[in-house]
Scaffold this active site. Structure first.
Site, PDB file in Angstrom:
ATOM      1  N   LYS A   9       2.761  -0.066  -8.119  1.00  0.00           N
ATOM      2  CA  LYS A   9       2.384  -1.471  -8.227  1.00  0.00           C
ATOM      3  C   LYS A   9       1.402  -1.667  -9.399  1.00  0.00           C
ATOM      4  CE  LYS A   9       3.274  -2.295  -3.280  1.00  0.00           C
ATOM      5  NZ  LYS A   9       2.697  -2.678  -1.965  1.00  0.00           N
ATOM      6  N   TYR A  49      10.521  -9.187  -1.608  1.00  0.00           N
ATOM      7  CA  TYR A  49       9.686  -9.302  -0.404  1.00  0.00           C
ATOM      8  C   TYR A  49      10.101 -10.486   0.478  1.00  0.00           C
ATOM      9  CZ  TYR A  49       6.270  -5.693  -1.804  1.00  0.00           C
ATOM     10  OH  TYR A  49       5.641  -4.498  -2.110  1.00  0.00           O
ATOM     11  N   PHE A  57      -0.121 -14.159   3.683  1.00  0.00           N
ATOM     12  CA  PHE A  57      -0.498 -13.464   2.450  1.00  0.00           C
ATOM     13  C   PHE A  57       0.610 -13.448   1.397  1.00  0.00           C
ATOM     14  CE2 PHE A  57       1.041 -10.195   5.445  1.00  0.00           C
ATOM     15  CZ  PHE A  57       2.046  -9.593   4.701  1.00  0.00           C
ATOM     16  N   ARG A  85       8.120   7.513   2.713  1.00  0.00           N
ATOM     17  CA  ARG A  85       7.152   6.681   3.454  1.00  0.00           C
ATOM     18  C   ARG A  85       5.992   7.538   3.968  1.00  0.00           C
ATOM     19  NH1 ARG A  85       7.521   0.990   3.939  1.00  0.00           N
ATOM     20  NH2 ARG A  85       7.056   1.114   6.157  1.00  0.00           N
ATOM     21  N   THR A  91       0.365   1.376   5.518  1.00  0.00           N
ATOM     22  CA  THR A  91       0.202   0.181   4.680  1.00  0.00           C
ATOM     23  C   THR A  91      -1.261  -0.074   4.330  1.00  0.00           C
ATOM     24  OG1 THR A  91       2.121  -0.755   5.817  1.00  0.00           O
ATOM     25  CG2 THR A  91       0.788  -2.279   4.534  1.00  0.00           C
ATOM     26  N   ARG A 102      -1.581   6.662  -0.545  1.00  0.00           N
ATOM     27  CA  ARG A 102      -2.538   5.587  -0.224  1.00  0.00           C
ATOM     28  C   ARG A 102      -3.826   6.149   0.375  1.00  0.00           C
ATOM     29  NH1 ARG A 102       2.076   1.683   2.435  1.00  0.00           N
ATOM     30  NH2 ARG A 102       2.772   0.623   0.524  1.00  0.00           N
ATOM     31  N   ASN A 112      -2.494  -1.573  -2.564  1.00  0.00           N
ATOM     32  CA  ASN A 112      -2.150  -0.255  -2.011  1.00  0.00           C
ATOM     33  C   ASN A 112      -1.240   0.596  -2.903  1.00  0.00           C
ATOM     34  OD1 ASN A 112       0.165  -1.666  -1.454  1.00  0.00           O
ATOM     35  ND2 ASN A 112       0.091  -1.415   0.770  1.00  0.00           N
ATOM     36  N   HIS A 115       4.924   1.119  -3.537  1.00  0.00           N
ATOM     37  CA  HIS A 115       5.906   0.617  -2.581  1.00  0.00           C
ATOM     38  C   HIS A 115       6.945   1.693  -2.281  1.00  0.00           C
ATOM     39  CE1 HIS A 115       9.261  -1.663  -0.841  1.00  0.00           C
ATOM     40  NE2 HIS A 115      10.026  -1.010  -1.706  1.00  0.00           N
ATOM     41  N   GLU A 126      17.290  -2.525  -2.711  1.00  0.00           N
ATOM     42  CA  GLU A 126      16.202  -2.667  -3.687  1.00  0.00           C
ATOM     43  C   GLU A 126      16.549  -2.019  -5.028  1.00  0.00           C
ATOM     44  OE1 GLU A 126      12.901  -1.153  -1.407  1.00  0.00           O
ATOM     45  OE2 GLU A 126      12.885  -2.911  -0.091  1.00  0.00           O
TER      46      GLU A 126
END
Ligand code: GTP
Ligand code: MG
Length: 149
Positions: A9, A49, A57, A85, A91, A102, A112, A115, A126
């Site tokens: 990100k 998203y 948010f 993951r 998250t 993270r 964070n 993704h 995606e």
């Protein structure tokens, strides 16, 4: 074999964490099949998203993801989606285990750093969203026989 969409990100790019993050997936033994630096348009962030559209948010999330370049990656491997993951961690970075990306590199849910697709179906979806056909490269890593018996 699964495909997962991983993205550094804008905070990860700005903080100079691109190499560190790529390295974790590379060392694990997944195969990189797509990679680019990319300024994400608002429409694409919203599509990516879209399941979070109704969350309070959401506008901040879109602002965050479009606030600077991201690094888009496609990774392939057996069990790659769930394993990625795990490498990424929870998250909320304050709840992410040490040793995860993270857990080691971030402090806030809204920043964070990375993704990862949450299912094999979303992995495909995606990668289709973020990459054009010619941008995905299939190849045979020489380490392949040394990763699996
Ligand atoms: P991704 O891999 O980015 O999809 O994260 P995730 O699967 O761990 O979480 P989720 O899909 O539920 O949320 C997507 C992203 O929205 C998160 O990674 C955060 O960047 C952001 N987000 C989720 N919950 C919150 C929240 O409560 N506040 C803020 N500011 N951002 C949130
Ligand atoms: Mg998610």
């Amino acid at each position: 074999v699964e495909q997962t969409y991983i993205m550094v990100k804008p905070d990860g790019v700005q903080r100079g964490l691109v190499g560190e993050i790529i390295s974790r997936f590379e060392k694990k033994g997944f195969k990189l099949t797509g990679l680019k630096l990319f300024q994400c348009p608002k429409e694409l962030a919203e599509e990516h998203y879209k399941d979070l559209q109704s969350k309070p948010f959401f506008p901040k999330l879109i602002q965050y993801i479009t606030s600077g370049p991201v690094v888009c990656m496609a990774w392939e491997g057996v069990g790659a989606v769930a394993s990625a993951r795990k490498l990424i961690g929870a998250t909320n970075p304050l709840q992410a285990e040490p040793g995860t990306i993270r857990g080691d590199l971030a402090v806030q849910t809204g920043r964070n750093v990375v993704h990862g697709s949450d299912s094999p179906e979303n992995g495909k979806r995606e990668i289709g969203l973020w990459f054009k056909e010619g941008e995905i490269c299939d190849w045979i890593p020489v380490q392949e026989p040394w990763l699996r018996e």
